[in-house]
Design a protein around this motif. Structure first.
Motif, PDB file in Angstrom:
ATOM      1  N   GLY A  21      -0.730 -10.207  11.682  1.00  0.00           N
ATOM      2  CA  GLY A  21      -0.521  -8.830  12.117  1.00  0.00           C
ATOM      3  C   GLY A  21      -0.405  -8.783  13.634  1.00  0.00           C
ATOM      4  N   GLY A  22      -1.173  -7.915  14.244  1.00  0.00           N
ATOM      5  CA  GLY A  22      -1.133  -7.795  15.698  1.00  0.00           C
ATOM      6  C   GLY A  22      -2.147  -8.645  16.418  1.00  0.00           C
ATOM      7  N   LEU A  23      -2.878  -9.489  15.694  1.00  0.00           N
ATOM      8  CA  LEU A  23      -3.926 -10.294  16.324  1.00  0.00           C
ATOM      9  C   LEU A  23      -3.448 -11.716  16.551  1.00  0.00           C
ATOM     10  N   SER A  24      -3.648 -12.217  17.751  1.00  0.00           N
ATOM     11  CA  SER A  24      -3.311 -13.590  18.083  1.00  0.00           C
ATOM     12  C   SER A  24      -4.516 -14.233  18.761  1.00  0.00           C
ATOM     13  N   LEU A  25      -5.001 -15.332  18.192  1.00  0.00           N
ATOM     14  CA  LEU A  25      -6.158 -16.046  18.733  1.00  0.00           C
ATOM     15  C   LEU A  25      -5.784 -17.504  18.958  1.00  0.00           C
ATOM     16  N   GLU A  26      -6.444 -18.131  19.899  1.00  0.00           N
ATOM     17  CA  GLU A  26      -6.312 -19.569  20.105  1.00  0.00           C
ATOM     18  C   GLU A  26      -7.706 -20.167  19.958  1.00  0.00           C
ATOM     19  N   ILE A  27      -7.860 -21.021  18.965  1.00  0.00           N
ATOM     20  CA  ILE A  27      -9.171 -21.521  18.589  1.00  0.00           C
ATOM     21  C   ILE A  27      -9.384 -22.907  19.172  1.00  0.00           C
ATOM     22  N   LEU A  90     -15.078  -9.484  14.877  1.00  0.00           N
ATOM     23  CA  LEU A  90     -15.423  -9.041  16.224  1.00  0.00           C
ATOM     24  C   LEU A  90     -14.255  -8.285  16.852  1.00  0.00           C
ATOM     25  N   SER A  91     -13.035  -8.749  16.587  1.00  0.00           N
ATOM     26  CA  SER A  91     -11.850  -8.077  17.134  1.00  0.00           C
ATOM     27  C   SER A  91     -11.672  -6.672  16.578  1.00  0.00           C
TER      28      SER A  91
END
Length: 223
Positions: A21-27, A90-91
């Motif tokens: 969706g609109g969430l982008s994370l770098e783990i 959390l986001s």
């Protein structure tokens, strides 16, 4: 020195993206989980660093948590590893507590919240065999790929009965581990209702390039 800098000093690391969706994370995670095996720990309780990978089940659970209505907080994540499901909660502004047996997993979990610009992530060490009374109960509990040994199926079944609040629920993502059936049988035998949804998630090691993940939603029987 910030937390990520400390981890980079101690570990060879890599990053993996997660986009939904609109969430982008770098783990951030250790570069090679196999290199973290501690023979002394394995000799004591067969402990292996499963926490150090970003498994397809964690990605599938994270997508489910983003697509579903915001769960009532606080939410407890069991066996969080690098904590992708906790990060997506959390986001969304959810009060979440990420727990794991490994102290280093919790360091990576908090570092991942920091590097993605999220609020501080609450973490706590937790052994499912010795759950402190003060931890309390939670309206929502989540876990991804934690049924890889029979002892995990047994202790998770007991832990959920101790940790899920009346009227609450748990979601467990599983990629088809052999002990999933034993876990479900224990939960149903204790009067819990279990619903299953099947989804597919990318997996480089799978022949088809993806893996079927089962999302188990578990609810205690009304009392």
């Amino acid at each position: 020195m910030n937390l990520e800098a400390e981890l980079r000093r101690r570990f060879a690391v890599r990053t993996e993206p997660f986009v939904h969706g609109g969430l982008s994370l770098e783990i951030l995670l250790p570069d090679a989980a196999d290199e973290l095996i501690d023979e002394a720990e394995f000799d004591v309780d067969e402990r292996l660093p499963y926490w150090a990978d970003l498994w397809p089940s964690a990605r599938a659970l994270a997508r489910r948590l983003l697509d579903a209505p915001v769960p009532p907080g606080p939410v407890l994540e069991l066996g969080c590893g690098v904590a992708l499901p906790s990060l997506v909660l959390l986001s969304r502004g959810v009060d979440v507590l990420a727990t794991d047996w490994y102290a280093d997993a919790l360091l990576f979990a908090r570092a991942n919240a920091e590097r993605n610009g999220l609020p501080p992530l609450r973490t706590a060490p937790l052994d499912w065999r010795e759950i402190p009374e003060e931890l309390g109960r939670f309206p929502s509990v989540v876990a991804a790929d934690v049924l890889y040994e029979m002892r995990n199926a047994e202790t998770l079944a007991l832990a959920l009965r101790r940790l899920v609040a009346p009227g609450g629920s748990a979601v467990v993502a599983d990629p088809g581990r052999v002990y999933r059936s034993a876990f479900v049988e224990r939960m149903e035998g204790a009067g819990w209702r279990v619903e299953e949804e099947r989804v597919r998630e990318a997996a480089d090691y799978a022949p088809a390039g993806s893996q079927e993940i089962r999302l188990l939603t578990l609810r205690p029987s009304p009392t």
